[in-house]
Design an enzyme around this catalytic site. Structure first.
Site, PDB file in Angstrom:
ATOM      1  N   CYS A   1      21.295  50.192  33.884  1.00 52.06           N
ATOM      2  CA  CYS A   1      19.921  50.339  34.385  1.00 52.06           C
ATOM      3  C   CYS A   1      19.559  51.821  34.483  1.00 52.06           C
ATOM      4  CB  CYS A   1      19.804  49.651  35.750  1.00 52.06           C
ATOM      5  SG  CYS A   1      18.132  49.643  36.418  1.00 52.06           S
ATOM      6  N   CYS A   2      20.457  52.631  35.083  1.00 55.58           N
ATOM      7  CA  CYS A   2      20.189  54.073  35.195  1.00 55.58           C
ATOM      8  C   CYS A   2      20.133  54.729  33.817  1.00 55.58           C
ATOM      9  CB  CYS A   2      21.267  54.755  36.043  1.00 55.58           C
ATOM     10  SG  CYS A   2      21.014  54.634  37.824  1.00 55.58           S
TER      11      CYS A   2
ATOM     12  N   CYS B   1      15.535  55.140  43.774  1.00 55.88           N
ATOM     13  CA  CYS B   1      14.823  53.882  43.567  1.00 55.88           C
ATOM     14  C   CYS B   1      14.968  52.975  44.785  1.00 55.88           C
ATOM     15  CB  CYS B   1      15.385  53.174  42.344  1.00 55.88           C
ATOM     16  SG  CYS B   1      15.112  54.053  40.798  1.00 55.88           S
TER      17      CYS B   1
ATOM     18  N   CYS C   1      18.025  50.587  45.296  1.00 54.41           N
ATOM     19  CA  CYS C   1      19.347  51.225  45.339  1.00 54.41           C
ATOM     20  C   CYS C   1      19.431  52.303  46.409  1.00 54.41           C
ATOM     21  CB  CYS C   1      19.681  51.833  43.982  1.00 54.41           C
ATOM     22  SG  CYS C   1      19.631  50.625  42.642  1.00 54.41           S
TER      23      CYS C   1
ATOM     24  N   CYS D   1      23.363  59.105  39.433  1.00 52.81           N
ATOM     25  CA  CYS D   1      22.789  58.148  38.486  1.00 52.81           C
ATOM     26  C   CYS D   1      23.115  58.493  37.044  1.00 52.81           C
ATOM     27  CB  CYS D   1      21.282  58.104  38.655  1.00 52.81           C
ATOM     28  SG  CYS D   1      20.495  59.687  38.346  1.00 52.81           S
TER      29      CYS D   1
HETATM   30  S1  SF4 Z   1      18.723  53.834  40.836  1.00 58.47           S
HETATM   31 FE1  SF4 Z   1      18.895  51.566  40.731  1.00 58.47          FE
HETATM   32  S2  SF4 Z   1      16.880  50.779  40.061  1.00 58.47           S
HETATM   33 FE2  SF4 Z   1      16.929  53.034  39.717  1.00 58.47          FE
HETATM   34  S3  SF4 Z   1      17.496  53.226  37.587  1.00 58.47           S
HETATM   35 FE3  SF4 Z   1      19.414  53.348  38.770  1.00 58.47          FE
HETATM   36  S4  SF4 Z   1      20.223  51.233  38.982  1.00 58.47           S
HETATM   37 FE4  SF4 Z   1      18.087  51.137  38.220  1.00 58.47          FE
END
Ligand code: SF4
Length: 247
Positions: free
Chosen positions: A126-127, A207, A210, A233
């Site tokens: 996701c990151c 985010c 998280c 991240c």
């Molecule tokens: S902090 Fe969480 S929601 Fe944001 S990009 Fe990374 S995993 Fe995804």
């Protein structure tokens, strides 16, 4: 066994430049470091800001020198509404005119995170899609960029230099040596607007899914990815370095 690839000349030059800058200026005051960096890399430097807990400090220092400096904000699509509102209000307070909102590629999200819930099962991917690739794309036009990272924030940042090479580019952390007392004093002295989430105990803000308030007695980034063994991240780590080097 395959031989490890040799760094390109531009990467070696960036490493040498970062070492030289660190030796000559690495102990300078943050305001002087910001000014020196903007002048040295004039026309080829940006800043990256999360508009988080103490982002106003670096942004204020920049605004005093060049209000039009490009300021990159990674719009992951998962931020707190308070952060987005704060971003716009603070940029207006400081007269910043170079805000660049960079989003993930729709094709990347369609392939990896079609339902927007990937952060639950695979935060690394996701990151990578929402932060690392957009970050590499955002800094690609620049020779250098400023960040607001500090050594006190976590164990992974204890040895943070002011100047560091990232592929063929230079990343600059002018606030590296500052702690919470210096940051708070600067915020007060310049009457800077604070991200409203700080009042609720969020000392490091990313985010929404998280991020939790920092735990009592633990470092500022303890509320990031709670329950998981990660505090970064990837936008400051080797993944970005590889993408920037190949850009
Ligand atoms: S902090 Fe969480 S929601 Fe944001 S990009 Fe990374 S995993 Fe995804």
């Amino acid at each position: 066994m395959l031989a490890k690839p040799r760094p390109l000349d531009a990467e070696i030059e960036a490493q040498e430049e970062a070492v030289d800058l660190e030796a000559r200026f690495g102990r300078g005051a943050p305001e002087a470091l910001v000014e020196l960096s903007i002048r040295r890399f004039a026309g080829g430097i940006a800043a990256v800001s999360s508009f988080g807990a103490d982002s106003a400090v670096l942004l204020d220092m920049i605004a005093r020198i060049d209000r039009s400096l490009p300021i990159v904000f990674l719009e992951t699509g998962k931020h707190f509404g308070e952060t987005l509102d704060y971003r716009d209000r603070l940029a207006e307070d400081l007269g910043l005119t170079g805000l660049r909102i960079v989003r993930p590629l729709e094709s990347a999200l369609a392939g990896t995170d079609p339902d927007g819930l990937l952060h639950r099962s695979d935060p690394d991917t996701c990151c990578a899609a929402r932060k690392v690739e957009p970050m590499a794309r955002a800094v690609e036009p620049f020779r250098a960029w400023l960040t607001g990272r500090k050594r006190f924030q976590s164990d992974t940042r204890r040895a943070l230099p002011v100047f560091e090479a990232v592929g063929p580019r230079i990343r600059i952390n002018p606030l590296a040596a500052w702690g919470t007392a210096e940051l708070a004093a600067y915020m007060r002295a310049h009457d800077l607007r604070e991200n409203p989430l700080v009042a609720y105990g969020y000392l490091s803000i990313g985010c929404l899914p998280c991020t939790e308030p920092a735990k009592p007695g633990e470092d500022a980034r303890s509320g990031r990815w709670p329950g998981r063994a990660r505090t970064e991240c990837g936008i400051h780590l080797a993944g970005l370095e590889r993408m920037v080097a190949s850009a």
